[in-house]
Design an enzyme around this catalytic site. Structure first.
Site, PDB file in Angstrom:
ATOM      1  N   HIS A 234     -16.768  19.530   7.009  1.00 12.80           N
ATOM      2  CA  HIS A 234     -15.261  19.290   6.524  1.00 12.80           C
ATOM      3  C   HIS A 234     -14.940  20.760   6.028  1.00 12.80           C
ATOM      4  CE1 HIS A 234     -12.132  18.161   3.553  1.00 12.80           C
ATOM      5  NE2 HIS A 234     -12.304  17.798   2.679  1.00 12.80           N
TER       6      HIS A 234
ATOM      7  N   CYS B 100      -7.947  19.040   0.097  1.00  8.90           N
ATOM      8  CA  CYS B 100      -7.913  19.267   1.804  1.00  8.90           C
ATOM      9  C   CYS B 100      -7.687  17.834   2.591  1.00  8.90           C
ATOM     10  CB  CYS B 100      -9.495  18.085   1.557  1.00  8.90           C
ATOM     11  SG  CYS B 100     -10.735  18.403   0.766  1.00  8.90           S
TER      12      CYS B 100
ATOM     13  N   HIS C  71     -10.725   9.989   7.300  1.00  8.22           N
ATOM     14  CA  HIS C  71     -11.298  11.290   6.260  1.00  8.22           C
ATOM     15  C   HIS C  71     -12.920  11.674   6.604  1.00  8.22           C
ATOM     16  CE1 HIS C  71     -10.316  14.916   4.049  1.00  8.22           C
ATOM     17  NE2 HIS C  71     -10.749  14.813   3.335  1.00  8.22           N
TER      18      HIS C  71
END
Lengths: 450, 86
Positions: free
Chosen positions: A358, A188, A323
């Site tokens: 995400h 990620c 994040h």
């Protein structure tokens, strides 16, 4: 080593529930959610826990799929209805690679790079993806392993449409650059990792221009993988399902999209009169080093901030783009490590995953573009749905070896706006982390701020 | 199966190959060349073969595919040879 300065001169992307960059920009700063119920997931009924997703339809992206006659589930060729990409290039691309090509063309157009510059030995491409071409491979494997068909039944594009650096390869073949072509992978953190790598390539004089970013092509297979881990948000309306920092958060929203930015050595960009969207002041990345594949590390993030400060000793961002995934464990640690590095006041935290979910391998690059738009608009995007902040300690704060603040998340309400805030932004930091304990951060500023 | 039926089947297959030159598709004969006349890259030939197997419910021999030329008549010959052997 100081090296050369690096400018951001172009950007492009494919964003959930948006047909263009301008629509994405408008929705970000009007506090809208780009997350929807995903029919492809709801079709699987109780096989899946979660069914909300940030996604872009083929129609929204101006594409059409041609499905195999022998295997109707296999999209053997995507068609660009707007004729931006020639057929020989869509033939070698999965959906993510097509998004990488569309994003790259937009970034080049915004950068106003001439063909000679694009096709020189001094122009490189580094674009990665979190997933492994599952959409293509699942059908190939079904055909071969389960249906007993010849390997050729899937056609001749199983490799180029699924290989690890397919996104970079397809972009490079499309634009015909003669510099490097690679795809970094760091789960990620992939999107930001590729941008950071590109920054270093220019900073240290190995390239003059770079197209860099990450994509995550729509894939129910990827969604299933995370759903199996029970880490996806469930039980909320789509627009409320991604809620970083909120005490009732229960997982992230698995989303898909992509973004690419055009980077250029600052002096050459200046010399040709390019619009300097932002300057990259520094990049740092590291690993937790604790042997844990999944859990975020306060100590690892402390070292990340130390590294960022070594890049820019005068570090003083007005915005930290976190994040902020909306998972129970991650958000608290990230908030506390940010406070540990920057103190308790003087900046805002932006959590754009609260608006679009995400995007995995694309997260870092799409959120990098969100940062560029914050600089442009002089507004921070919100921490949507961070409505109720915990008034009790996070579990990590009750561990014996906890070194961070003993204050609760609720005591940092002033850092976590639930709506966009107009505020002077000269410098901001963008953070992304990934499975494997990888941490990355980049520092951006307005041209002329330093 | 006749040569005409095999050719007609190949034309149907080619209609699904989006990279095929539309002008070339209008006048396909056995002498047409997939690469020279239809503008297809050589990497597409295996797709034509796989789709032809599906179209005629045949399975070609791997050695025959290795030796296959790029003209339409080469694929017609392969279809007829394989159909006869079945």
């Amino acid at each position: 080593m100081r090296g050369r300065q690096v400018a951001v001169v172009g950007m492009g992307g494919v964003f959930p529930s948006c047909a263009s960059l301008s629509e994405f920009e408008e929705k970000l700063f009007t506090n809208q959610s780009l997350i929807r119920e995903w029919e492809l997931a709801t079709n699987f009924g109780k096989q899946l826990r979660s069914s909300v997703c940030g996604f872009v339809t083929l129609e929204e992206a101006g594409l059409e799929a041609v499905y195999s006659r022998s295997n109707p589930a296999y999209p053997e060729h995507y068609f660009d209805l707007k004729k931006r990409i020639p057929l020989q290039h869509t033939a070698t691309a999965d959906i993510g690679s097509i998004w990488a090509m569309l994003s790259s063309l937009d970034a080049i157009a915004m950068a106003k790079w001439e063909q000679d510059a694009v096709q020189s030995e001094r122009t490189g491409v580094t674009i990665g993806s979190g997933g492994g071409g599952h959409e293509v491979l699942r059908q190939a494997w079904n055909s071969f392993f389960h249906n007993g068909k010849k390997s050729r039944s899937i056609g001749g594009h199983g490799v180029d449409r699924a290989m690890g650096y397919r996104d970079a390869a397809n972009v490079s073949c499309l634009i015909k650059n003669k510099g490097i072509c690679e795809g970094m992978g760091s789960a990620c953190a992939t999107g930001l990792g590729n941008i950071g790598y590109a920054y270093r390539m220019i900073k240290f004089g190995l390239q003059d221009r770079m197209l860099a970013g990450g994509v995550e092509g729509t894939s129910i297979e990827t969604f299933v993988g995370f759903d199996a881990m029970s880490v996806l948000s469930r039980g909320y309306l789509p627009a409320e399902s991604s809620r970083p920092f909120d005490r009732t958060r229960n997982g992230f929203v698995c989303s898909f999209g992509g973004a690419v930015v055009a980077l250029e050595e600052l002096e050459s960009a200046r010399a040709r009169g390019a619009e300097i969207i932002a300057v990259i002041d520094g990049y740092f990345n590291n690993s937790d080093g604790d042997g844990d594949m999944f859990a975020p590390s306060f100590e690892g993030q402390q070292r990340l901030w130390k590294g960022l400060r070594s890049e820019v000793p005068t570090l003083h961002p007005e915005v930290v783009k976190v994040h902020g995934t909306s998972t129970p464990v991650g958000d608290g640690i990230e908030l506390f490590s940010t406070i540990d590095a920057l103190g308790e006041t003087g900046y805002h935290i932006a959590a754009p995953k609260s608006q679009f979910g995400h995007m995995l391998g694309a997260a870092g690059s799409v959120e990098f573009i969100a940062c560029l738009l914050m600089l442009k608009n002089q507004k921070t995007t919100p921490c949507l749905n961070a409505n109720w902040l915990a008034e009790t300690l996070e579990p990590v704060q009750e561990m014996e070896d906890w070194q961070g603040t003993q204050k609760t998340v609720s005591e940092f309400r002033h850092l976590l706006p639930t709506a966009a805030v107009a505020t002077p932004i000269h410098q901001l930091v963008s953070l992304n982390y990934g499975f494997g304990g990888t941490n990355s951060g980049i520092i951006l500023s307005r041209h002329g701020s330093n | 199966m006749t040569r005409e039926e095999a050719l007609a089947g190949i034309v149907e297959v080619l209609k699904t190959i989006k990279m095929a030159n539309p002008k070339g598709l209008k006048n396909i004969t056995e002498e047409s060349d997939f690469i020279a006349d239809l503008g297809l890259p050589s990497t597409e030939l295996i797709n034509i073969v796989a789709k032809a197997e599906d179209q005629f419910d045949l399975e070609f021999d791997d050695d025959d595919i290795d030796d296959l030329g790029s003209k339409v008549k080469d694929t017609v010959d392969l279809i007829l040879k394989t159909a006869e052997a079945n």
